[in-house]
Write a protein that holds these residues in place. Sequence first.
Motif, mmCIF file in Angstrom:
data_model
loop_
_atom_site.group_PDB
_atom_site.id
_atom_site.type_symbol
_atom_site.label_atom_id
_atom_site.label_comp_id
_atom_site.label_asym_id
_atom_site.label_seq_id
_atom_site.Cartn_x
_atom_site.Cartn_y
_atom_site.Cartn_z
ATOM 1 N N ARG A 138 0.078 46.130 7.706
ATOM 2 C CA ARG A 138 -0.795 47.288 7.742
ATOM 3 C C ARG A 138 -2.177 46.855 8.223
ATOM 4 O O ARG A 138 -2.532 45.680 8.161
ATOM 5 N N THR A 139 -2.936 47.815 8.697
ATOM 6 C CA THR A 139 -4.275 47.547 9.228
ATOM 7 C C THR A 139 -5.324 47.824 8.160
ATOM 8 O O THR A 139 -5.342 48.894 7.555
ATOM 9 N N VAL A 140 -6.171 46.830 7.936
ATOM 10 C CA VAL A 140 -7.256 46.950 6.965
ATOM 11 C C VAL A 140 -8.587 46.894 7.712
ATOM 12 O O VAL A 140 -8.804 46.009 8.541
ATOM 13 N N THR A 141 -9.461 47.824 7.418
ATOM 14 C CA THR A 141 -10.781 47.856 8.030
ATOM 15 C C THR A 141 -11.849 47.760 6.949
ATOM 16 O O THR A 141 -11.570 47.984 5.764
ATOM 17 N N GLU A 157 -3.335 34.632 1.680
ATOM 18 C CA GLU A 157 -1.919 34.258 1.656
ATOM 19 C C GLU A 157 -1.407 33.863 3.032
ATOM 20 O O GLU A 157 -0.296 33.324 3.151
ATOM 21 N N ALA A 158 -2.151 34.146 4.088
ATOM 22 C CA ALA A 158 -1.761 33.785 5.464
ATOM 23 C C ALA A 158 -3.013 33.319 6.198
ATOM 24 O O ALA A 158 -3.631 34.083 6.949
ATOM 25 N N PRO A 159 -3.458 32.064 5.991
ATOM 26 C CA PRO A 159 -4.723 31.568 6.539
ATOM 27 C C PRO A 159 -4.852 31.677 8.051
ATOM 28 O O PRO A 159 -5.962 31.680 8.581
ATOM 29 N N SER A 160 -3.726 31.738 8.759
ATOM 30 C CA SER A 160 -3.790 31.820 10.221
ATOM 31 C C SER A 160 -4.144 33.222 10.703
ATOM 32 O O SER A 160 -4.410 33.431 11.882
ATOM 33 N N VAL A 161 -4.130 34.190 9.794
ATOM 34 C CA VAL A 161 -4.445 35.571 10.156
ATOM 35 C C VAL A 161 -5.894 35.851 9.791
ATOM 36 O O VAL A 161 -6.282 35.766 8.614
ATOM 37 N N GLY A 162 -6.703 36.152 10.775
ATOM 38 C CA GLY A 162 -8.121 36.389 10.500
ATOM 39 C C GLY A 162 -8.850 36.987 11.680
ATOM 40 O O GLY A 162 -8.291 37.133 12.777
ATOM 41 N N VAL A 169 -2.855 43.012 8.479
ATOM 42 C CA VAL A 169 -2.505 42.168 7.341
ATOM 43 C C VAL A 169 -0.989 42.181 7.143
ATOM 44 O O VAL A 169 -0.375 43.256 7.092
ATOM 45 N N PRO A 170 -0.366 40.993 7.034
ATOM 46 C CA PRO A 170 1.081 40.948 6.800
ATOM 47 C C PRO A 170 1.445 41.511 5.424
ATOM 48 O O PRO A 170 0.578 41.691 4.557
ATOM 49 N N ALA A 171 2.738 41.741 5.201
ATOM 50 C CA ALA A 171 3.188 42.396 3.979
ATOM 51 C C ALA A 171 2.839 41.612 2.727
ATOM 52 O O ALA A 171 2.570 42.196 1.671
ATOM 53 N N VAL A 174 -11.717 39.223 -2.031
ATOM 54 C CA VAL A 174 -11.652 40.662 -2.275
ATOM 55 C C VAL A 174 -10.202 41.105 -2.240
ATOM 56 O O VAL A 174 -9.473 40.827 -1.270
ATOM 57 N N ALA A 175 -9.774 41.773 -3.299
ATOM 58 C CA ALA A 175 -8.397 42.266 -3.361
ATOM 59 C C ALA A 175 -8.202 43.424 -2.391
ATOM 60 O O ALA A 175 -9.081 44.284 -2.232
ATOM 61 N N ILE A 176 -7.055 43.431 -1.732
ATOM 62 C CA ILE A 176 -6.726 44.504 -0.789
ATOM 63 C C ILE A 176 -6.086 45.633 -1.580
ATOM 64 O O ILE A 176 -4.902 45.571 -1.938
ATOM 65 N N SER A 177 -6.871 46.654 -1.862
ATOM 66 C CA SER A 177 -6.365 47.758 -2.683
ATOM 67 C C SER A 177 -6.057 49.001 -1.859
ATOM 68 O O SER A 177 -5.553 49.987 -2.390
ATOM 69 N N GLY A 178 -6.374 48.951 -0.593
ATOM 70 C CA GLY A 178 -6.120 50.092 0.271
ATOM 71 C C GLY A 178 -6.361 49.717 1.717
ATOM 72 O O GLY A 178 -6.385 48.538 2.081
ATOM 73 N N SER A 179 -6.544 50.706 2.560
ATOM 74 C CA SER A 179 -6.741 50.441 3.985
ATOM 75 C C SER A 179 -8.197 50.114 4.320
ATOM 76 O O SER A 179 -8.498 49.740 5.447
ATOM 77 N N SER A 180 -9.104 50.269 3.335
ATOM 78 C CA SER A 180 -10.512 49.981 3.566
ATOM 79 C C SER A 180 -11.012 48.998 2.510
ATOM 80 O O SER A 180 -10.826 49.218 1.307
ATOM 81 N N VAL A 181 -11.649 47.915 2.979
ATOM 82 C CA VAL A 181 -12.173 46.882 2.088
ATOM 83 C C VAL A 181 -13.585 46.539 2.539
ATOM 84 O O VAL A 181 -13.798 46.121 3.686
ATOM 85 N N ASN A 182 -14.568 46.695 1.651
ATOM 86 C CA ASN A 182 -15.953 46.340 1.941
ATOM 87 C C ASN A 182 -16.389 45.189 1.046
ATOM 88 O O ASN A 182 -15.893 45.029 -0.067
#
Length: 576
Positions: free
Chosen positions: A11-14, A35-40, A53-55, A72-80
């Motif tokens: 899913r996409t997180v902004t 959990e996936a250091p190569s993704v950034g 962000v992977p599953a 920061v925990a990913i709790s939805g599609s928006s993270v500030n």
Amino acid sequence: TLTVASFAQERTVTGTVTASEDGLPIPGASVKVKEAPSVGTTTSADGKFSLKVPANGRTLLISYLGYNTQEVAISGSSVNASLVLDSKTLDQVVITAGGVTIKRREQGNQATTIRAQELTQAKAFNVASALTGKVAGLQVNAVSSGVNPNVRLVLRGNRSLLGNNQALVVVDNVIVPNNILGNLNPEDIENVEVLNGAGAASLYGSDASNGALIITTKTGKRGVTAITVGQTVNFEEVSFLPQLQSEFGSGTGNDDVPTYTAYENQQYGPRFDGSMRVIGKPLVDGSIQTVPYSPSSQGKDAFWENGLSSQTDFSIQSGDDKGSYYLSSQYFDQVGTLKNDDYNRFTLRLNGRRDLGNGVEFTFNTNYIQNRYDLTTATSAVFDNVLQSPAQIPLTTYQDWRNDKFANPNGYYNEYYQNPYFSIDNNRQQTRNDYLTGNVQVKWYPIKPLSFLFRVSLNTQNYSNKGWTNQFTYSAYRKALTSNFNNIQGSVNDGSGYSTQINPEFQAQYIEKITKDLSLNVILGASARSNTGKGVNVSAGSLVQPDLFNISNTVVNPGAGESNSTVRQMGVYADA
């Protein structure tokens, strides 16, 4: 039997990353999936990011130089996230306005320090480019194109619609014009202190109301002798071009059956079929050019050349228990993506400091810079001429317009637009800039907590430029064939000038630690600044003789202008 299968999806997180101390966005912050250091990714100029962000991703790691890394925990599609300054950073000793050395936590305004390694790790060819993305809220925007473009430095957004919004630039306690950032050698920089708040203006006056960049150059290290030689080569190419169709050739008209027009710039003709077709109109000798009716590999996409820059660096430093010295030199040469555009720069720097005994320290900094430009003044027209070339035209074969009859303006196929290679050569400007910046200062400690400083700084620029449009007379045959072209009368302009700033300054400072948690730091100072400048320019049109770019080569009266300026400022300041 009922089988249910579920598939995890990314899913996409902004979000937006800001600084906790002022709530402003942080550009260039690193955002990674724990959990996936190569993704950034990194945040944009306005602090925003978008990341797939992977599953299995549940946490974002957000970091930026000088700030604590935040999870920061990913709790939805928006993270500030709001980053907090690192406590170790607050204990760093920094050089701020006026050359005052204090701990960062003692500063009364927001500031960011960029160290030498951060500026040089990407081998940027000037300081302006090296600063891009390094400081939260600092916008480094190019305001020109081509080789060594000029930039605007804006801290924390624009404050005025009509006034100056640029940050003040100070090099070794010398106020310098912003365009010098495009000429400073990044290898000479020790650090850059970016002052965002009004504290910058308390010493430098209204000139620093938009913040200030305090640049400190190297002076060598005591007990260390080192010689450094470096060579850097960079290649440059156009990153993207307008996407234009390549299925239909020259032609116009709104009819259902497209009609081929041999001299047309628009591409509404028949579909390409690979046959041989004429382009343009017959020349005075009856000849006419024929090309394959298919997209040419020598077309407009091949017009832009590969840019090349070469940078040679040399430095030597030495020091003992009484002082240190630093000598450096750099030669930089750049060839642009537009034919014949060239820029070169030579810099020479000598810095040093010496303990003269009896509590007296002597420091000096000198820097000489010269640069030379040779550019076309018709960049926008050239770009337009290139775009107005249908896909079947072998554009790069028209470079030798002086000797090739089909490339010469009298024989060029296009009825409405000039050969871009002719526009490049026929409109030129050469520019010379010489800068000399330096200061000398004496600092005396009559007693350990008290110091008196006297400093005199100089910044001067001398410049000249010469531009021209060459004369060209179309043949009677060409003008009878089409009414779209008029003779080019030609013009020439010459300009020169100088600007000089002299700034004597006196400063007294008393620093004493009273208790473990209490210290006293009092600064008193006075400064006087004198700026003088002069510019002279002359111009003439309607040249008599082609290829002679002299103001007297005209049948009309030349135009001329002159400007003179003198500005003086005096001020006193105190801080405790």
